[in-house]
Design a protein around this motif. Structure first.
Motif, mmCIF file in Angstrom:
data_model
loop_
_atom_site.group_PDB
_atom_site.id
_atom_site.type_symbol
_atom_site.label_atom_id
_atom_site.label_comp_id
_atom_site.label_asym_id
_atom_site.label_seq_id
_atom_site.Cartn_x
_atom_site.Cartn_y
_atom_site.Cartn_z
ATOM 1 N N LYS A 1 102.119 38.684 118.276
ATOM 2 C CA LYS A 1 102.327 37.435 117.542
ATOM 3 C C LYS A 1 102.001 37.562 116.059
ATOM 4 O O LYS A 1 102.092 36.587 115.313
ATOM 5 C CB LYS A 1 101.480 36.323 118.167
ATOM 6 N N LYS A 2 101.626 38.761 115.636
ATOM 7 C CA LYS A 2 101.266 38.977 114.228
ATOM 8 C C LYS A 2 102.130 40.096 113.651
ATOM 9 O O LYS A 2 102.254 41.160 114.249
ATOM 10 C CB LYS A 2 99.786 39.345 114.098
ATOM 11 N N THR A 3 102.704 39.870 112.497
ATOM 12 C CA THR A 3 103.519 40.875 111.832
ATOM 13 C C THR A 3 102.622 41.812 111.028
ATOM 14 O O THR A 3 101.713 41.358 110.334
ATOM 15 C CB THR A 3 104.530 40.211 110.880
ATOM 16 N N LEU A 4 102.881 43.111 111.138
ATOM 17 C CA LEU A 4 102.139 44.083 110.350
ATOM 18 C C LEU A 4 102.641 44.006 108.911
ATOM 19 O O LEU A 4 103.780 44.366 108.620
ATOM 20 C CB LEU A 4 102.328 45.497 110.918
ATOM 21 N N LEU A 5 101.793 43.527 108.006
ATOM 22 C CA LEU A 5 102.211 43.221 106.645
ATOM 23 C C LEU A 5 102.102 44.408 105.691
ATOM 24 O O LEU A 5 102.806 44.458 104.682
ATOM 25 C CB LEU A 5 101.387 42.043 106.106
ATOM 26 N N TYR A 6 101.208 45.336 105.984
ATOM 27 C CA TYR A 6 101.131 46.555 105.175
ATOM 28 C C TYR A 6 100.415 47.626 106.000
ATOM 29 O O TYR A 6 99.703 47.314 106.960
ATOM 30 C CB TYR A 6 100.433 46.309 103.832
#
Length: 287
Positions: free
Chosen positions: A118-123
C-alpha cells in the motif's frame, strides 16, 4: 581474459584477506532511515511490515551464502554471522562486504511491493556495511547480546515516546522532555498507567528483534525440508545456546516443527516461492 601489456595494473590491488579461524560478522545499517521511514509513513513506534521486509531481504542473503549460520535484525540493521572456517571468496573482506550489502539492498527493493503493497517506494534505500572479527565464541555471544540489549533500550524509549506524541498529543520536544532522565521502570510505569500498555505483552519481534536460523522445517504432512526460520528469543541467556547447540558446535541444522496456521510471514514467503518454482518446473517439463 587474454594477457596484455595493460595487465600490470592488477599489481596495484591490495590484499584484504580476513584472518583465519575467527567469526566473521557483517553488520548492515540503513543510511538515513529516520528520514526514509518518515517519508514512507512507517507505523510508529514499530512497523511490522517494514520489519518483515528487512527479514525477507536477510533471508535472501542467507539463501545465497550457506556459510551464514545466524542472522540477527532489528529496526534498520542486520548482522550476518559466517562460520569460522568459511572460505567464501577466499575470505576477501571487500568481496564479502560488497556482495552482502548489495544483495541485501537489492532484495529489500525487490520485495518492497510484496511487504509494503500500500506504499509506493519513493526513492532508493541505502545500507552501509562493516566487517567485524570475533576470535572467541564468548566474543560472538557478547556481540549478539549487545545488539539485542540495544533493541530493548531503544524500543522501550520509542514506545513511550510515540504513545506520548500520538495518544497524548505532545510535541516531539515535549515528549523528549518528559522522558529525559527516566529509567526502564519509569517508562514501563508510564506506558501502563497512561496508556494501559503492558510492555512485556507487545510482540516479541518488537522487543527482542529477529533471529534467523537454518532448520529442518516440518509442517504437519505438507512440508519437510530445510528452510530459514525466524525466531524472537532471548540470546543473552544460556538457554538459547543450549537449545541451538549447532551454532557453536558441529554445524548441523536441527528440527523446527510448526502448525500450518502458525506459519510466520518469513516462512510463508519461502514456501510460496518454493511452490512457484515447482509449478514453473512442472510447466517446463510438460512443454
Amino acid at each position: 581474459m587474454a594477457c596484455s601489456r595493460f595487465e600490470y595494473v592488477k599489481s596495484f590491488e591490495q590484499g584484504d584477506d580476513v584472518l583465519q579461524n575467527v567469526w566473521i560478522v557483517i553488520r548492515l545499517d540503513g543510511k538515513g532511515f529516520h528520514k526514509f521511514s518518515k517519508v514512507h509513513d512507517f507505523d510508529k513506534p514499530n512497523d511490522a511490515n517494514a520489519l518483515n521486509l528487512m527479514n525477507i531481504a536477510a533471508v535472501a542473503v542467507m539463501e545465497e551464502f550457506r556459510d551464514i549460520i545466524l542472522a540477527y535484525g532489528q529496526s534498520d540493521e542486520y548482522s550476518f554471522v559466517f562460520r569460522k572456517e568459511t572460505n567464501v571468496f577466499n575470505r576477501r573482506a571487500s568481496k564479502l562486504l560488497s556482495y552482502v550489502t548489495s544483495l541485501f539492498t537489492s532484495s529489500y527493493v525487490y520485495n518492497w511491493m510484496h511487504c509494503m503493497s500500500k506504499k509506493t517506494l519513493l526513492y532508493p534505500p541505502c545500507f552501509d556495511g562493516r566487517i567485524v572479527l570475533y576470535p572467541s565464541d564468548q566474543n560472538l555471544r557478547d556481540y549478539l547480546s549487545w545488539r539485542q540489549a540495544d533493541v530493548h533500550i531503544n524500543n522501550l524509549y520509542n514506545t513511550a515516546f510515540w504513545n506520548l506524541v500520538l495518544k497524548s498529543g505532545l510535541t516531539n520536544q515535549e515528549a523528549e522532555t518528559e522522558l529525559r532522565g527516566t529509567f526502564s521502570a519509569d517508562k514501563n510505569e508510564l506506558l501502563f498507567t497512561k496508556f494501559g500498555i503492558n510492555y512485556n505483552n507487545l510482540p516479541a519481534m518488537f522487543r527482542k528483534g529477529t533471529i534467523l536460523l537454518r532448520k529442518r522445517v516440518k509442517i504437519e504432512n505438507s512440508l519437510n525440508r530445510q528452510l530459514i526460520v525466524d525466531l524472537h528469543n532471548d540470546m543473552i541467556r544460556d538457554k538459547f545456546w543450549k537449545d541451538h547447540t549447532e551454532l557453536l558446535g558441529k554445524y548441523k541444522p536441527g528440527d523446527y516443527v510448526c502448525e500450518l496456521e502458525n506459519i510466520s510471514t518469513v516462512l510463508k514467503h519461502q514456501i510460496d516461492k518454493l511452490n512457484t518454482n515447482e509449478k514453473q518446473e512442472n510447466i517446463e517439463c510438460c512443454s
